[in-house]
Design an enzyme around this catalytic site. Sequence first.
Site, PDB file in Angstrom:
ATOM      1  N   ASP A 161      11.074  -1.640  58.379  1.00 60.13           N
ATOM      2  CA  ASP A 161      12.451  -1.178  58.458  1.00 60.13           C
ATOM      3  C   ASP A 161      12.403  -2.799  59.647  1.00 60.13           C
ATOM      4  OD1 ASP A 161      10.191  -1.718  60.138  1.00 60.13           O
ATOM      5  OD2 ASP A 161      10.415   0.174  61.717  1.00 60.13           O
ATOM      6  N   ASP A 182      12.248  -4.408  63.539  1.00 59.07           N
ATOM      7  CA  ASP A 182      12.097  -4.899  65.000  1.00 59.07           C
ATOM      8  C   ASP A 182      12.750  -5.008  65.954  1.00 59.07           C
ATOM      9  OD1 ASP A 182      10.237  -1.534  64.137  1.00 59.07           O
ATOM     10  OD2 ASP A 182       9.150  -3.701  63.052  1.00 59.07           O
ATOM     11  N   ASP A 242      14.602  -0.903  64.748  1.00 58.62           N
ATOM     12  CA  ASP A 242      14.473  -0.106  65.803  1.00 58.62           C
ATOM     13  C   ASP A 242      14.312  -1.363  67.014  1.00 58.62           C
ATOM     14  OD1 ASP A 242      12.779   2.261  64.608  1.00 58.62           O
ATOM     15  OD2 ASP A 242      11.585   0.774  64.610  1.00 58.62           O
TER      16      ASP A 242
END
Length: 368
Positions: free
Chosen positions: A205, A207, A292
Amino acid sequence: EPEVPSFIASKVSQYSCQRKTTLNNYNKKFTDAFEIMAENYEFKENEILCLEFLRAASVLKFLPFPVTRMKDIQGLPCMGDRVRDVIEEIIEEGESSRAKEVLNDERYKSFKQFTSVFGVGVKTSEKWYRMGLRTLEEVKADKTLKLSKMQKAGFLYYEDLVSCVSKAEADAVSLIVKNTVCTFLPDALVTITGGFRRGKKIGHDIDFLITNPGPREDDELLHKGLLLYCDIIESTFVKEQLPSRKIDAMDNFQKCFAILKLYQPRVNNSSYNTSKNFDMAEVKDWKAIRVDLVITPFEQYAYALLGWTGSRQFGRDLRRYATHEKKMILDNHALYDRRERIFLKAGSEEEIFTHLGLDYVEPWERNA
Ligand code: CTP
Ligand code: MN
Ligand code: MN
Ligand code: MN
């Protein structure tokens, strides 16, 4: 014999926050096996054995040479009997029969598949496994299951989400996030954290930490457009509350576990072009990417940055070090000195290390 000078095993700290661990791992053969063992214990909710193998992996990632004999690990911390047995077998046989058993274990294989879906953790996997489900195909076919909104998105974008995020994709998303945030909050600071800040070339992912110096008007930011899927968690931080003592502290920031739609130039793939029913309109020109987003008050920015940069093991050891060596409590919001009964303010990560009496460790040296 080739010995690495200046390396003294007995001086290696048991805390990864007192070691400098780059991505240059000479002992992948061992650490891969340890991480498989640790993951299996995580699936069995055996935190003690899970951490035992993660700590051992972290020590070997730090070693400036490959381990070839048992003598090489003499005097190192975190080398318990279970760990030594695995090392010994890998030295002698080239691989670990225990790690291999885990990889072939039915329960492990199912949990590995289940937890690869966004929104599915150990608890849900346990439930599905007990229902007799073994593969993702079986889960998808079971119409009685009630999937959360997050899990539905996880299945919908599954292929994109399991393929890793590249540094180039992270940079592209970073531009989008920065531009979008700045149209709402022109002075906001947007920083990439997580693995990419530690210098990793790929990730699962991306962040981001977002903070706005000056008066707070950031509460509405996450409620504005741009996302394919967004599960907004409102801030639950209470001023003056003591830092959490949990080993893997979930923080109380307003945050969003999102999926972003990244448009990409169409790849000119000849196998597409030569296929008879080729239709430009049906070629997907975007990729779903896990992002995120964490919003932090400006005063807590340094703590949030340190916590969200990781690695996870580095963060665990920082908190363990604070608790056991300094009688302090550290989390992603604050550092509390229990002796003095005061919160220690910090405007930078360097100041936090100083408060803890630690030498500064650069982000790319936190790959513990
Ligand atoms: N983190 C946290 N609180 C959470 C979730 C994550 O403090 N609720 C921290 C983790 O401890 C980790 C960092 O944020 O240090 C980034 O988490 P994650 O994205 O899961 O890991 P990465 O190191 O970025 O690796 P990956 O490439 O797999 O994303
Ligand atoms: Mn990450
Ligand atoms: Mn991860
Ligand atoms: Mn993350």
